[in-house]
Design an enzyme around this catalytic site. Structure first.
Site, PDB file in Angstrom:
ATOM      1  N   CYS A  47       0.862  -0.920  -0.276  1.00  0.00           N
ATOM      2  CA  CYS A  47      -0.128   0.486   0.023  1.00  0.00           C
ATOM      3  C   CYS A  47       0.669   1.436   0.343  1.00  0.00           C
ATOM      4  O   CYS A  47       1.185   1.313   1.048  1.00  0.00           O
ATOM      5  CB  CYS A  47      -0.852  -0.423   1.564  1.00  0.00           C
ATOM      6  SG  CYS A  47      -1.547   1.325   1.817  1.00  0.00           S
ATOM      7  N   CYS A  50       0.321   3.359   2.659  1.00  0.00           N
ATOM      8  CA  CYS A  50       0.794   3.322   4.632  1.00  0.00           C
ATOM      9  C   CYS A  50       2.593   3.468   4.348  1.00  0.00           C
ATOM     10  O   CYS A  50       3.118   4.080   5.072  1.00  0.00           O
ATOM     11  CB  CYS A  50       0.553   1.389   4.552  1.00  0.00           C
ATOM     12  SG  CYS A  50      -0.813   1.042   4.481  1.00  0.00           S
TER      13      CYS A  50
END
Length: 130
Positions: A47, A50
């Site tokens: 991600c 993230c």
């Protein structure tokens, strides 16, 4: 002051979360950080949001004078997270829509929340700690 970090997966989240709620002390800030799993080969999350948010969150918590517990909850690989019936998407307490999501948990409920598009903004993370 720094912070205490506890890691959890889908499999052991309930136990870790219950432990944090049970052991909560006065003036302790409890944060839940829902993240994507890291790729074992690269060590990086699948991600990109993230990858961008994590270092900012940790740096902000390190600088804080608050007694903070951070529960990092790893949501699984991409196909697991994309499933509309992912447990944290349908859990009435969290109703996650994106990763990362940073939640301030107080008195058994959400007291503040930063979604994927704002979880990397230091000023908003600091405000969540107030």
């Amino acid at each position: 002051m720094g912070f205490t970090q506890i890691d959890a997966t889908l499999e052991n989240f309930s136990t870790a979360f219950e432990s944090i709620e049970t052991n909560n002390v006065k003036d302790q800030v409890t944060l839940l950080l829902f993240l994507a799993d890291k790729d074992p080969a690269s060590g990086l999350s699948w991600c990109p949001d993230c990858v961008r948010a994590e270092p900012v969150i940790y740096k902000t918590l390190e600088k804080s004078e608050k007694n903070t517990v951070l529960l990092r909850a790893f949501a699984g690989n991409r196909p697991t997270w994309r499933n509309p019936s992912h447990p944290w998407r349908v859990d009435e307490r969290f109703q996650l829509k994106g990763l990362p999501t940073l939640i301030r948990w107080r008195d058994g409920a959400i007291a503040g929340r930063l979604e994927d598009n704002e979880a990397h903004i230091e000023s908003r993370i600091s405000k969540l700690l107030e």
